[in-house]
Scaffold this motif. Structure first.
Motif, short mmCIF file in Angstrom:
data_model
loop_
_atom_site.label_atom_id
_atom_site.label_comp_id
_atom_site.label_asym_id
_atom_site.label_seq_id
_atom_site.Cartn_x
_atom_site.Cartn_y
_atom_site.Cartn_z
N PRO A 1 0.83 -1.20 0.00
CA PRO A 1 0.00 0.00 0.00
C PRO A 1 0.88 1.26 0.00
CG PRO A 1 -0.18 -1.16 2.11
CD PRO A 1 0.78 -1.93 1.27
N VAL A 2 0.65 2.12 -0.98
CA VAL A 2 1.36 3.40 -1.03
C VAL A 2 0.35 4.47 -1.40
CG1 VAL A 2 3.28 4.74 -2.02
CG2 VAL A 2 3.44 2.24 -1.92
N SER A 3 0.25 5.50 -0.60
CA SER A 3 -0.61 6.63 -0.96
C SER A 3 0.16 7.91 -0.70
CB SER A 3 -1.91 6.61 -0.15
OG SER A 3 -1.66 6.89 1.22
N ALA A 4 -0.38 9.00 -1.19
CA ALA A 4 0.32 10.28 -1.02
C ALA A 4 -0.61 11.45 -1.28
CB ALA A 4 1.51 10.37 -1.98
N VAL A 5 -0.28 12.55 -0.66
CA VAL A 5 -0.87 13.84 -1.01
C VAL A 5 0.26 14.66 -1.64
CG1 VAL A 5 -1.82 15.99 -0.09
CG2 VAL A 5 -2.65 13.78 0.74
N VAL A 6 -0.03 15.26 -2.78
CA VAL A 6 0.99 15.99 -3.52
C VAL A 6 0.47 17.40 -3.77
CG1 VAL A 6 2.52 15.92 -5.52
CG2 VAL A 6 1.55 13.80 -4.65
N ALA A 7 1.27 18.39 -3.39
CA ALA A 7 0.82 19.79 -3.50
C ALA A 7 2.03 20.71 -3.50
CB ALA A 7 -0.10 20.14 -2.33
N ASP A 8 1.78 21.97 -3.75
CA ASP A 8 2.86 22.94 -3.73
C ASP A 8 3.18 23.35 -2.29
OD1 ASP A 8 3.68 23.08 -6.37
OD2 ASP A 8 2.11 24.52 -6.92
N ARG A 9 4.33 24.01 -2.16
CA ARG A 9 4.86 24.40 -0.86
C ARG A 9 3.91 25.33 -0.09
NH1 ARG A 9 10.01 23.50 0.28
NH2 ARG A 9 10.44 23.12 -1.92
N ASP A 10 3.20 26.19 -0.80
CA ASP A 10 2.32 27.13 -0.10
C ASP A 10 1.14 26.41 0.55
OD1 ASP A 10 1.25 26.50 -2.56
OD2 ASP A 10 0.43 28.50 -2.95
N VAL A 11 0.90 25.17 0.17
CA VAL A 11 -0.19 24.39 0.76
C VAL A 11 0.37 23.35 1.75
CG1 VAL A 11 -2.10 22.81 0.29
CG2 VAL A 11 -1.63 24.72 -1.28
N LEU A 12 1.18 22.42 1.26
CA LEU A 12 1.70 21.35 2.13
C LEU A 12 2.70 21.89 3.15
CD1 LEU A 12 2.39 17.96 0.27
CD2 LEU A 12 0.89 18.43 2.21
N GLY A 13 3.24 23.05 2.86
CA GLY A 13 4.20 23.67 3.76
C GLY A 13 3.61 24.09 5.10
N VAL A 14 2.29 24.01 5.25
CA VAL A 14 1.68 24.42 6.53
C VAL A 14 1.98 23.41 7.64
CG1 VAL A 14 -0.17 25.76 5.46
CG2 VAL A 14 -0.58 23.34 6.05
N LEU A 15 2.37 22.18 7.26
CA LEU A 15 2.63 21.15 8.29
C LEU A 15 4.05 21.27 8.83
CD1 LEU A 15 0.97 17.95 6.81
CD2 LEU A 15 0.07 19.49 8.56
N ARG A 16 4.16 21.19 10.16
CA ARG A 16 5.46 21.21 10.81
C ARG A 16 5.68 19.90 11.59
NH1 ARG A 16 3.73 26.51 10.50
NH2 ARG A 16 2.23 26.09 12.14
N PRO A 17 6.92 19.61 11.97
CA PRO A 17 7.22 18.34 12.64
C PRO A 17 6.28 18.08 13.81
CG PRO A 17 9.26 19.45 12.11
CD PRO A 17 8.14 20.40 11.74
N GLY A 18 5.77 16.85 13.84
CA GLY A 18 4.90 16.46 14.95
C GLY A 18 3.42 16.65 14.66
N GLU A 19 3.09 17.35 13.58
CA GLU A 19 1.67 17.67 13.35
C GLU A 19 0.94 16.62 12.52
OE1 GLU A 19 2.16 22.51 13.73
OE2 GLU A 19 1.87 21.66 11.73
N HIS A 20 1.70 15.77 11.84
CA HIS A 20 1.07 14.69 11.07
C HIS A 20 2.12 13.64 10.80
CE1 HIS A 20 -2.05 12.85 8.71
NE2 HIS A 20 -1.29 12.80 7.64
N GLY A 21 1.71 12.40 10.56
CA GLY A 21 2.74 11.40 10.29
C GLY A 21 2.17 10.02 10.08
N SER A 22 3.08 9.07 9.87
CA SER A 22 2.71 7.68 9.64
C SER A 22 3.96 6.83 9.82
CB SER A 22 2.16 7.52 8.22
OG SER A 22 2.24 6.17 7.82
N THR A 23 3.86 5.77 10.60
CA THR A 23 5.01 4.91 10.85
C THR A 23 5.54 4.29 9.55
OG1 THR A 23 4.14 4.38 13.02
CG2 THR A 23 5.80 2.86 12.13
N PHE A 24 4.62 3.87 8.70
CA PHE A 24 5.03 3.15 7.49
C PHE A 24 5.15 4.05 6.26
CE2 PHE A 24 3.30 -0.17 10.21
CZ PHE A 24 4.21 -1.20 10.04
N GLY A 25 4.59 5.24 6.32
CA GLY A 25 4.57 6.11 5.15
C GLY A 25 5.97 6.40 4.64
#
Ligand SMILES: *Cc1c(COP(=O)(O)O)cnc(C)c1O
Length: 409
Positions: free
Chosen positions: A272-296
């Motif tokens: 299983p592989v999934s992803a969200v793909v976007a530009d920096r002005d959108v995906l850049g809102v996430l900072r360390p610790g705010e979202h994640g996945s052990t296997f991602g």
């Protein structure tokens, strides 16, 4: 092809099927086939009977079972390193994110595993973007979603499904979603308010029965979202990566969403592989610790996905889906009035509405199975056809011969 000669004298299928059903929650209603082996567009059951795969793992198997390049990538990676977690960087990660970003024409990739996780990720990103960039008051973000949608099975996602089987009994539901009719641009426009952060849409609704919106709809949504400062999130988990004859179903209207949501075929039918793909002005809102996945983004997933992206980069699969799709369309058109009431298709993907007098979708799939074709009904009397893109023209026509025989009597 179904070969009764190949069947062993004491078939294993019935016992194995029963044993499998006995110890699982009944959240699926599988056809009574027990697959032991598969290659390309064909599967073989435990008794040696062969079946043409006309579902392709809900499009997770766009490149067929056991594509040699993908198997080689997986085997090679298995012997080196398979999981590091994102606490450390693995040596396959950069190639994966660069190639996927390039395919989408976007800056950044956020890897997850399943489709539902990628949709959840897009929802979180859109909300965060809404609060931090758009200036929506805390806790007020709204996302416009479509009637008839299918985005996965998590509690938040089923809360904005309108399929009672998917939704009922699983509340309370996450607030912040507004449902509008699919294909209705004016309704989407009316639903957008100052707190709307995103419009979430499948460019073609797969589980809904391969529902194709009116021409101009996606382009209209794109324009609307740009004008209203709302993110357009396209769930291309089933429609993307070659299925419709283009890399993305949104390509048919030259639409580039703000967020691509990808899954299924990205894992090559191996992991299983999934992803969200976007530009920096959108995906850049996430900072360390705010979202994640052990296997991602694990190295095995990256290696297989790089193989997938290399296959897509040639354009050959998209072209093949477009060409074979024309043959599929012609064959289905000839069945209308002969057991088929209507169909919708784009590329190598079709929703076929079977005349209820022929039988339920389930009964048609059982009859197809008896003739050596595996397909899956969706919503009553609609059969979804989505063979692997590697299917040979002869095999495709043979499979459609079986469908014509089943529905035409
Ligand atoms: C399959 C699908 C999902 C969910 O993917 P999972 O990997 O099963 O969680 C989401 N959106 C669409 C359009 C799908 O077809």
């Amino acid at each position: 092809m179904l070969d009764p000669q190949a069947a062993t004298s004491t078939p294993l299928s019935p016992d194995l099927f029963e044993a499998a059903e006995a110890r699982t929650a009944h959240n699926y209603h599988p056809l009574p086939v027990v697959v032991a082996h598969a290659e390309g567009a064909w599967m073989t059951d435990v008794d040696g009977r062969r079946y043409l795969d006309m579902l392709a793992g809900y499009s997770a198997l766009n490149f067929g079972h056991g594509h040699p390049a993908l198997l080689a990538a997986a085997h090679e990676q298995l012997d080196r390193v398979t999981l590091t977690s994102r606490a450390f960087v693995n040596d396959r990660f950069a190639e994966f994110t660069a190639k996927l970003g390039d395919l989408c024409g976007k800056d950044l990739v956020l890897p997850m595993n399943t489709g539902a996780e990628a949709v959840e990720t897009a929802i979180k990103v859109a909300r965060k973007w809404g609060y931090e960039v758009k200036g929506v008051p805390a806790g007020q973000a709204e996302i416009v979603v479509m009637a008839g949608n299918f985005h996965g099975r998590t509690t938040t996602i089923v809360g904005f499904s309108d399929d009672p089987d998917a939704r009922d009994g699983f509340g309370p539901y996450t607030p912040g979603f507004r449902t509008v009719p699919y294909g209705d641009l004016a309704a989407a426009e009316a639903a957008i308010g100052p707190n709307t952060v995103a419009v979430l849409v499948e460019p073609i609704q797969g589980e809904g029965g391969v529902i194709i919106p009116p021409a101009g709809y996606l382009a209209g949504l794109r324009e609307l979202c740009t004008r209203e400062n709302v993110l357009l999130a396209c769930d291309e988990i089933q429609s993307g990566l070659g299925r419709t004859g283009r890399t993305f179903a949104s390509d048919h209207e030259d639409v580039v969403p703000d967020l691509y949501i990808l899954g299924k075929a990205l894992g090559g039918g191996i992991v299983p592989v999934s992803a969200v793909v976007a530009d920096r002005d959108v995906l850049g809102v996430l900072r360390p610790g705010e979202h994640g996945s052990t296997f991602g983004g694990n190295p095995l997933a990256c290696a297989v996905a790089v193989g997938v992206l290399d296959l897509l980069a040639t354009g050959a699969f998209q072209e093949r889906a477009a060409e074979l799709g024309l043959e599929l369309r012609d064959r289905l058109a000839a069945m209308v009035g002969r057991g088929v009431t209507a169909f919708r298709s784009r590329g190598l993907w079709a929703g076929v509405d079977v005349d209820p007098s022929v039988g339920t979708g389930r009964e048609v799939c059982e009859a197809l199975m008896a003739r050596g074709v595996l397909a899956k009904d969706t919503h009553g009397s609609t059969i979804r056809l989505a063979p692997p893109l590697v299917v040979s023209p002869d095999d495709l026509h043979w499979g459609l011969d079986q469908l014509a025989a089943v529905v035409g009597g």
